[in-house]
Design a protein around this motif. Structure first.
Motif, PDB file in Angstrom:
ATOM      1  N   ILE A 124      24.260   1.513 -20.192  1.00 56.54           N
ATOM      2  CA  ILE A 124      22.966   1.431 -19.508  1.00 56.54           C
ATOM      3  C   ILE A 124      21.850   1.811 -20.475  1.00 56.54           C
ATOM      4  O   ILE A 124      20.805   1.157 -20.545  1.00 56.54           O
ATOM      5  N   ALA A 125      22.084   2.877 -21.242  1.00 52.52           N
ATOM      6  CA  ALA A 125      21.078   3.322 -22.208  1.00 52.52           C
ATOM      7  C   ALA A 125      20.799   2.242 -23.243  1.00 52.52           C
ATOM      8  O   ALA A 125      19.641   1.987 -23.604  1.00 52.52           O
ATOM      9  N   VAL A 126      21.835   1.578 -23.725  1.00 48.86           N
ATOM     10  CA  VAL A 126      21.669   0.512 -24.714  1.00 48.86           C
ATOM     11  C   VAL A 126      20.838  -0.629 -24.132  1.00 48.86           C
ATOM     12  O   VAL A 126      19.961  -1.193 -24.802  1.00 48.86           O
ATOM     13  N   ALA A 127      21.091  -0.974 -22.867  1.00 51.22           N
ATOM     14  CA  ALA A 127      20.333  -2.051 -22.218  1.00 51.22           C
ATOM     15  C   ALA A 127      18.865  -1.676 -22.093  1.00 51.22           C
ATOM     16  O   ALA A 127      17.973  -2.509 -22.327  1.00 51.22           O
ATOM     17  N   VAL A 128      18.592  -0.430 -21.732  1.00 48.49           N
ATOM     18  CA  VAL A 128      17.205   0.028 -21.605  1.00 48.49           C
ATOM     19  C   VAL A 128      16.500  -0.022 -22.958  1.00 48.49           C
ATOM     20  O   VAL A 128      15.368  -0.503 -23.075  1.00 48.49           O
ATOM     21  N   PHE A 129      17.159   0.449 -23.995  1.00 50.87           N
ATOM     22  CA  PHE A 129      16.564   0.433 -25.330  1.00 50.87           C
ATOM     23  C   PHE A 129      16.311  -1.005 -25.805  1.00 50.87           C
ATOM     24  O   PHE A 129      15.311  -1.288 -26.454  1.00 50.87           O
ATOM     25  N   ALA A 130      17.245  -1.917 -25.476  1.00 48.30           N
ATOM     26  CA  ALA A 130      17.082  -3.311 -25.872  1.00 48.30           C
ATOM     27  C   ALA A 130      15.859  -3.930 -25.202  1.00 48.30           C
ATOM     28  O   ALA A 130      15.079  -4.653 -25.833  1.00 48.30           O
ATOM     29  N   LEU A 131      15.674  -3.646 -23.920  1.00 47.06           N
ATOM     30  CA  LEU A 131      14.506  -4.169 -23.215  1.00 47.06           C
ATOM     31  C   LEU A 131      13.219  -3.538 -23.728  1.00 47.06           C
ATOM     32  O   LEU A 131      12.161  -4.169 -23.726  1.00 47.06           O
ATOM     33  N   ALA A 132      13.294  -2.279 -24.171  1.00 51.41           N
ATOM     34  CA  ALA A 132      12.118  -1.607 -24.715  1.00 51.41           C
ATOM     35  C   ALA A 132      11.615  -2.299 -25.975  1.00 51.41           C
ATOM     36  O   ALA A 132      10.420  -2.240 -26.297  1.00 51.41           O
ATOM     37  N   GLU A 133      12.513  -2.969 -26.674  1.00 53.87           N
ATOM     38  CA  GLU A 133      12.117  -3.715 -27.865  1.00 53.87           C
ATOM     39  C   GLU A 133      11.546  -5.081 -27.513  1.00 53.87           C
ATOM     40  O   GLU A 133      10.821  -5.684 -28.302  1.00 53.87           O
ATOM     41  N   ALA A 134      11.875  -5.575 -26.291  1.00 52.81           N
ATOM     42  CA  ALA A 134      11.428  -6.904 -25.880  1.00 52.81           C
ATOM     43  C   ALA A 134      10.196  -6.859 -24.984  1.00 52.81           C
ATOM     44  O   ALA A 134       9.564  -7.892 -24.756  1.00 52.81           O
ATOM     45  N   TYR A 135       9.874  -5.681 -24.443  1.00 49.95           N
ATOM     46  CA  TYR A 135       8.725  -5.534 -23.557  1.00 49.95           C
ATOM     47  C   TYR A 135       7.803  -4.433 -24.070  1.00 49.95           C
ATOM     48  O   TYR A 135       8.222  -3.553 -24.826  1.00 49.95           O
ATOM     49  N   ASP A 136       6.556  -4.472 -23.601  1.00 49.57           N
ATOM     50  CA  ASP A 136       5.607  -3.413 -23.961  1.00 49.57           C
ATOM     51  C   ASP A 136       5.986  -2.086 -23.305  1.00 49.57           C
ATOM     52  O   ASP A 136       5.806  -1.021 -23.890  1.00 49.57           O
ATOM     53  N   ILE A 137       6.470  -2.162 -22.068  1.00 49.30           N
ATOM     54  CA  ILE A 137       6.831  -0.949 -21.329  1.00 49.30           C
ATOM     55  C   ILE A 137       7.982  -1.253 -20.382  1.00 49.30           C
ATOM     56  O   ILE A 137       8.070  -2.353 -19.832  1.00 49.30           O
ATOM     57  N   VAL A 138       8.868  -0.294 -20.219  1.00 44.04           N
ATOM     58  CA  VAL A 138      10.015  -0.430 -19.321  1.00 44.04           C
ATOM     59  C   VAL A 138       9.983   0.726 -18.330  1.00 44.04           C
ATOM     60  O   VAL A 138       9.977   1.895 -18.728  1.00 44.04           O
TER      61      VAL A 138
END
Length: 270
Positions: free
Chosen positions: A97-111
Motif C-alpha cells: 500500500i505504501a509503495v502504491a501511495v508513493f508511486a501516485l505521489a510521483e504522478a500527481y501534485d498531491i495525494v
C-alpha cells in the motif's frame, strides 16, 4: 493523510471532500487505505465505473509504475480514485500500500489518503509510513473524543505529549533519524461536532478548549450535514458541503499550502 481518532466520524467523506477542494489548480488523487472499511467508490456513487482497486495493485520488487497506475484509476469530479474493498479480496500488505501511495505521489501534485481510524499503540497508529506526511486528525468534540485523540497523537508521534508549566500539552519535534513518527508540526486537527448534538450543545466541547488541551491547532469544525448524510446513505454520491463545512475544508487546504511552502523553503535555507 486523513485519520479519525474515533469510529464513525466520516474520515472517508472528509477525505473525498478535501480532495475535491484541493483539485482546483492541482492534480489530485484519492487513495482508500482504510483496510478495515474500504468501499470509497461506493460512497462516491461510482461503484460501476471501471477502475483498478487497491486490492489488485501488486508491487513486484517493491516498485509500482505511478504513470501506469494513474492511467488505470477511475475519476470522480476530476480526482483520480484508488478505492478498496477488503471484504471481497485480500488487501495488499502494508508495504505494498505504501509503495502504491508513493508511486501516485510521483504522478500527481498531491495525494489524499483515507487511512480510516487510527490505532493507539505507540508506533502502530496506522499501517502506512508517516515520515514527511501531513496528518489531518478528526477529533470528536466530546470528553471521550478528546481523550481518544490524545492517545492517537501520542501513538503517531511515538513519544507522547509533554506538559508545559502552564498546563498545556506540547508535542516534541521529531528528532533526526526517528523513522515512522511525526511531530506536532505535521499534525492538524479538525473538530467534529457529535451528530447527536444537533439540537443541543450540551456535552459538546469548545473547539479552542480541545485544541489547547491537545496542544495542536484546530483548523475548523465539521457540523452534521443532513443533506450530505442522506446522499451518502442513499448511495447517490457526495453533494457539495454546507457553508460551515466548506469553510473548514478551505482552512485545511490553506494549512496544507502553507506547510508545502515551508517545506520547499527549508532546503533553500540549508
Amino acid at each position: 493523510m486523513v485519520l479519525s481518532a474515533s469510529g464513525g466520524l466520516g474520515a472517508s467523506t472528509f477525505s473525498a471532500l478535501l480532495a475535491r477542494t484541493l483539485r482546483d489548480g492541482r492534480d489530485c488523487a484519492l487513495v482508500d487505505a482504510d483496510t478495515a472499511g474500504g468501499g470509497l467508490d461506493i460512497l462516491l456513487g461510482m461503484e460501476s465505473d471501471l477502475g483498478v482497486l487497491l486490492n489488485a495493485v501488486a508491487a513486484p520488487l517493491g516498485e509500482v509504475d505511478g504513470g501506469a497506475l494513474r492511467r488505470r484509476l477511475a475519476t470522480w469530479d476530476g480526482v483520480g480514485v484508488l478505492s478498496s474493498r477488503p471484504w471481497i479480496d485480500p488487501m495488499p500488505q502494508d508495504w505494498e500500500i505504501a509503495v502504491a501511495v508513493f508511486a501516485l505521489a510521483e504522478a500527481y501534485d498531491i495525494v489524499v489518503v483515507d487511512a480510516g481510524r487510527a490505532g493507539y499503540a505507540p508506533g502502530h497508529a496506522i499501517a502506512l509510513p508517516l515520515e514527511g506526511a501531513a496528518v489531518i486528525l478528526l477529533v470528536e468534540l466530546s470528553v471521550l473524543g478528546t481523550a481518544r485523540a490524545q492517545a492517537c497523537i501520542e501513538a503517531l508521534t511515538g513519544s507522547g505529549s509533554r506538559m508545559t508549566p502552564d498546563g498545556r500539552h506540547r508535542l516534541p519535534r521529531r528528532r533526526q533519524g526517528e523513522a515512522g513518527t511525526v511531530s506536532g508540526d505535521d499534525i492538524a486537527l479538525v473538530g467534529v461536532r457529535p451528530a447527536a448534538a444537533r439540537t443541543s450543545a450540551r456535552g459538546v466541547l469548545d473547539a479552542d478548549a480541545a485544541a489547547e488541551y491537545l496542544g495542536i491547532d484546530m483548523l475548523g469544525t465539521i457540523r452534521p450535514d443532513t443533506r450530505l448524510c442522506a446522499a451518502v446513505l442513499e448511495g447517490t454520491g457526495l453533494l457539495k458541503p454546507n457553508r460551515a463545512n466548506a469553510k473548514a475544508l478551505r482552512a485545511v487546504a490553506s494549512w496544507l499550502d502553507s506547510r508545502e511552502r515551508e517545506v520547499a523553503y527549508e532546503p533553500q535555507q540549508r
